[in-house]
Design an enzyme around this catalytic site. Structure first.
Site, PDB file in Angstrom:
ATOM      1  N   ARG A 128       0.832  -1.239   0.091  1.00  0.00           N
ATOM      2  CA  ARG A 128       0.002   0.093   0.014  1.00  0.00           C
ATOM      3  C   ARG A 128       0.903   1.373  -0.026  1.00  0.00           C
ATOM      4  NH1 ARG A 128      -5.350  -1.718   2.465  1.00  0.00           N
ATOM      5  NH2 ARG A 128      -6.333  -2.008   0.644  1.00  0.00           N
ATOM      6  N   GLN A 133      -0.769   2.288  -6.082  1.00  0.00           N
ATOM      7  CA  GLN A 133      -2.059   2.468  -5.960  1.00  0.00           C
ATOM      8  C   GLN A 133      -2.791   2.198  -7.004  1.00  0.00           C
ATOM      9  OE1 GLN A 133      -2.710   6.509  -4.678  1.00  0.00           O
ATOM     10  NE2 GLN A 133      -3.110   5.962  -2.412  1.00  0.00           N
ATOM     11  N   ASP A 136      -3.860  -1.590  -7.154  1.00  0.00           N
ATOM     12  CA  ASP A 136      -4.510  -1.976  -5.885  1.00  0.00           C
ATOM     13  C   ASP A 136      -5.831  -2.766  -6.025  1.00  0.00           C
ATOM     14  OD1 ASP A 136      -5.246  -2.542  -3.099  1.00  0.00           O
ATOM     15  OD2 ASP A 136      -4.850  -0.311  -2.384  1.00  0.00           O
ATOM     16  N   SER A 139      -8.376  -2.649  -2.694  1.00  0.00           N
ATOM     17  CA  SER A 139      -8.879  -1.246  -2.630  1.00  0.00           C
ATOM     18  C   SER A 139     -10.154  -1.201  -3.536  1.00  0.00           C
ATOM     19  CB  SER A 139      -8.234  -0.111  -2.764  1.00  0.00           C
ATOM     20  OG  SER A 139      -7.238  -0.258  -1.922  1.00  0.00           O
ATOM     21  N   TYR A 235      -2.510  -0.600   7.802  1.00  0.00           N
ATOM     22  CA  TYR A 235      -3.422  -1.573   8.349  1.00  0.00           C
ATOM     23  C   TYR A 235      -3.543  -1.555   9.823  1.00  0.00           C
ATOM     24  CZ  TYR A 235      -3.474  -3.823   4.017  1.00  0.00           C
ATOM     25  OH  TYR A 235      -3.677  -4.372   2.797  1.00  0.00           O
TER      26      TYR A 235
HETATM   27  N1  LIG Z   1      -2.131   2.993  -1.466  1.00  0.00           N
HETATM   28  C1  LIG Z   1      -2.433   3.194  -0.170  1.00  0.00           C
HETATM   29  O1  LIG Z   1      -1.598   4.168   0.413  1.00  0.00           O
HETATM   30  C2  LIG Z   1      -3.505   2.601   0.468  1.00  0.00           C
HETATM   31  C3  LIG Z   1      -4.522   1.834  -0.340  1.00  0.00           C
HETATM   32  C4  LIG Z   1      -5.579   1.485   0.284  1.00  0.00           C
HETATM   33  C5  LIG Z   1      -5.682   1.550   1.579  1.00  0.00           C
HETATM   34  N2  LIG Z   1      -4.880   2.271   2.429  1.00  0.00           N
HETATM   35  C6  LIG Z   1      -5.329   2.527   3.878  1.00  0.00           C
HETATM   36  O2  LIG Z   1      -5.031   1.307   4.418  1.00  0.00           O
HETATM   37  C7  LIG Z   1      -5.943   1.497   5.660  1.00  0.00           C
HETATM   38  C8  LIG Z   1      -6.852  -0.094   5.876  1.00  0.00           C
HETATM   39  O3  LIG Z   1      -7.443  -0.470   4.460  1.00  0.00           O
HETATM   40  P1  LIG Z   1      -8.454  -1.521   4.367  1.00  0.00           P
HETATM   41  O4  LIG Z   1      -9.813  -1.012   4.185  1.00  0.00           O
HETATM   42  O5  LIG Z   1      -8.041  -2.283   3.260  1.00  0.00           O
HETATM   43  O6  LIG Z   1      -8.359  -2.405   5.597  1.00  0.00           O
HETATM   44  P2  LIG Z   1      -8.960  -3.706   6.261  1.00  0.00           P
HETATM   45  O7  LIG Z   1      -9.914  -4.111   5.134  1.00  0.00           O
HETATM   46  O8  LIG Z   1      -7.858  -4.681   6.870  1.00  0.00           O
HETATM   47  O9  LIG Z   1      -9.480  -3.133   7.283  1.00  0.00           O
HETATM   48  C9  LIG Z   1     -10.882  -2.355   7.644  1.00  0.00           C
HETATM   49  C10 LIG Z   1     -10.950  -1.316   8.703  1.00  0.00           C
HETATM   50  O10 LIG Z   1     -11.208  -2.089   9.877  1.00  0.00           O
HETATM   51  C11 LIG Z   1     -10.654  -1.430  10.933  1.00  0.00           C
HETATM   52  N3  LIG Z   1     -10.437  -2.356  12.052  1.00  0.00           N
HETATM   53  C12 LIG Z   1      -9.976  -3.428  12.434  1.00  0.00           C
HETATM   54  N4  LIG Z   1     -10.084  -3.773  13.336  1.00  0.00           N
HETATM   55  C13 LIG Z   1     -11.056  -2.891  14.240  1.00  0.00           C
HETATM   56  C14 LIG Z   1     -11.607  -2.911  15.577  1.00  0.00           C
HETATM   57  N5  LIG Z   1     -11.346  -3.818  16.383  1.00  0.00           N
HETATM   58  N6  LIG Z   1     -12.384  -1.873  15.676  1.00  0.00           N
HETATM   59  C15 LIG Z   1     -12.723  -0.815  14.678  1.00  0.00           C
HETATM   60  N7  LIG Z   1     -11.996  -0.819  13.781  1.00  0.00           N
HETATM   61  C16 LIG Z   1     -11.237  -1.999  13.237  1.00  0.00           C
HETATM   62  C17 LIG Z   1      -8.923  -0.965  10.426  1.00  0.00           C
HETATM   63  O11 LIG Z   1      -8.584   0.159  11.132  1.00  0.00           O
HETATM   64  C18 LIG Z   1      -9.572  -0.604   8.738  1.00  0.00           C
HETATM   65  O12 LIG Z   1      -9.692   0.869   8.808  1.00  0.00           O
HETATM   66  C19 LIG Z   1      -6.601   2.431   5.487  1.00  0.00           C
HETATM   67  O13 LIG Z   1      -6.066   3.380   6.133  1.00  0.00           O
HETATM   68  C20 LIG Z   1      -6.538   2.748   4.133  1.00  0.00           C
HETATM   69  O14 LIG Z   1      -6.478   4.324   3.729  1.00  0.00           O
HETATM   70  C21 LIG Z   1      -3.920   2.644   1.772  1.00  0.00           C
END
Ligand SMILES: NC(=O)c1ccc[n+]([C@@H]2O[C@H](COP(=O)([O-])OP(=O)(O)OC[C@H]3O[C@@H](n4cnc5c(N)ncnc54)[C@H](O)[C@@H]3O)[C@@H](O)[C@H]2O)c1
Length: 391
Positions: A128, A133, A136, A139, A235
């Site tokens: 990530r 991006q 991905d 996403s 994450y």
């Molecule tokens: N290229 C990039 O820079 C890039 C791309 C995609 C996502 N991201 C970032 O990565 C992060 C996670 O992405 P995702 O959606 O694939 O994650 P994910 O599907 O692994 O998790 C979804 C969400 O669940 C939350 N979570 C986990 N346990 C929890 C709990 N006990 N209580 C409440 N919330 C909880 C996590 O903090 C996360 O935000 C985000 O910050 C996103 O912005 C960055």
């Protein structure tokens, strides 16, 4: 180099790995594209559209596997745990495959794939980082799942989402609460807001607050702090059970006051945290809806049944899996763009150039020359470290 697109084989899967519009960028870069006849039909892409953009058609699946140097799939062996195994005898040593491979699913399955000798790339392992991006796929699919979750909830809820002022009185807006404001959760907030609902969200990563607010959602703050909430990749980090217990206690009131709860809380490689108990479901108003986007890996709600819609205590709990496949046209388009960016990254002048110094290539490479070569995956399954990285 020939890129082969077999028809997806997972029962009910409607997506396809490439769509006609990306074919010219691949051919321009020196790749040829071979598509199994009918591969795009259930996503809305006809054979003639592929041919018009410069792809060739293959009459059978076996022909695609035989002619292609690189096989691109949506659900490959691993994430296709129903029929994926049938592809194993079709793989050739040295052939490359790219797809959802569920690299942290089962050590046996990953090793089975390695044993075929294929050079496999798992799109789930895409780092990530800004540079990756456009590649991905997680996403992309999460965006669609978040959108569709809201539509499913709206369809099932015995109330409307928007506030309306009518001659027959005022209708109050639906209250939608999202737990887990990652990619899917944030899209759920936007979609719920567009439909006129009042959206609020909670995430244990403090960084999520600003993102929720920027989409017009209310961020629910709980008086509890996660230890090291976020890892370097963005994450969430696994927490102690006492943390989850406290979360459940604190979330109870918000859940009880919501018409719709969408859960999307996940921690990579771990069972999703249990955040909604039977008692919390019982506390919701009759007709309320829960959509559990973590259902495939065990669910965030105690009463979720993966792949099913159930009604308990007058609350509908939707645990459908693979939601992206229910929006196959755009899911395929987004996935195809991700794969094309990845192929263009891996291939120079129509040849695969595996530069293991490159983070994107190294992190996504799962198996090669009969071995599971991915360091994270080896560590996860406690496989002994490999002597020296092959380049
Ligand atoms: N290229 C990039 O820079 C890039 C791309 C995609 C996502 N991201 C970032 O990565 C992060 C996670 O992405 P995702 O959606 O694939 O994650 P994910 O599907 O692994 O998790 C979804 C969400 O669940 C939350 N979570 C986990 N346990 C929890 C709990 N006990 N209580 C409440 N919330 C909880 C996590 O903090 C996360 O935000 C985000 O910050 C996103 O912005 C960055």
């Amino acid at each position: 180099m020939i890129v082969g697109v077999p028809k997806e084989a997972f029962p009910g899967e409607r997506r396809v790995a490439l769509v006609p519009v990306v074919v010219p960028s691949l051919t321009k870069a020196g790749f040829q594209v071979v598509v199994e006849a009918g591969a795009g039909a259930s996503a809305g892409y006809g054979d003639a559209d592929f041919v018009e953009k410069g792809a060739k058609l293959a009459a059978t699946r076996a022909e695609v596997f035989l002619s292609a140097d690189i096989i691109v799939q949506v659900l490959s062996h691993g994430s296709n745990d129903v029929t994926g195994k049938e592809d194993l005898p079709l793989f050739r040593r040295g052939q490359a495959i790219i797809g959802f491979l569920r690299p942290f699913g089962s050590s046996g399955v990953v090793q089975e794939l390695a044993a075929t000798g294929v050079t496999s790339f798992s799109v789930e392992l895409m780092p990530r980082i800004t540079r990756a991006q456009s590649m991905d796929a997680l996403s992309s699919m999460a965006t669609i799942a978040g959108y569709k979750a809201v539509l499913l909830a709206a369809d099932r809820l015995p109330r409307m989402f928007p506030m309306l002022t009518t001659a027959a009185g005022t209708i109050t807006p639906a209250r939608v609460f999202i737990i887990g404001a990652g990619v899917a959760g944030l899209q759920a907030i936007s979609t719920a807001r567009r439909l006129g609902a009042v959206a609020s969200a909670y995430d244990m990563r403090p960084a999520a607050k600003e993102q929720v607010q920027s989409l017009g959602g209310r961020f629910v703050e709980l008086p509890i702090e996660a230890q090291d909430a976020q890892d370097a990749r963005g994450y969430a980090r696994q927490q102690e059970e006492t943390f989850f217990q406290r979360q459940r206690e604190l979330l109870g009131r918000v859940v009880a006051e919501s018409d719709v709860v969408i859960t999307a809380a996940m921690v990579p490689g771990k069972k999703p945290p249990l955040l909604i108990t039977r008692e919390m479901v019982q506390s919701m108003a009759p007709g309320s809806v829960i959509v559990d986007l973590a259902s495939e890996r065990g669910g965030n709600c105690e009463l979720t049944q993966a792949g099913q819609r159930v009604v308990e205590y007058n609350v509908t709990i939707i645990g459908y899996i693979n939601l992206a496949s229910t929006v196959p046209y755009h899911a395929s388009q987004m996935y195809a763009r991700n794969l094309t960016a990845f192929l263009l990254h891996l291939g120079k002048e129509g040849k695969l150039q595996l530069d293991l110094e490159d983070e994107i290539t190294r992190e996504t490479l799962l198996t090669r020359d009969g071995e599971v070569v991915n360091a994270r995956v080896r560590e996860f399954f406690s496989l002994p470290a490999l002597a020296a990285p092959k380049s």
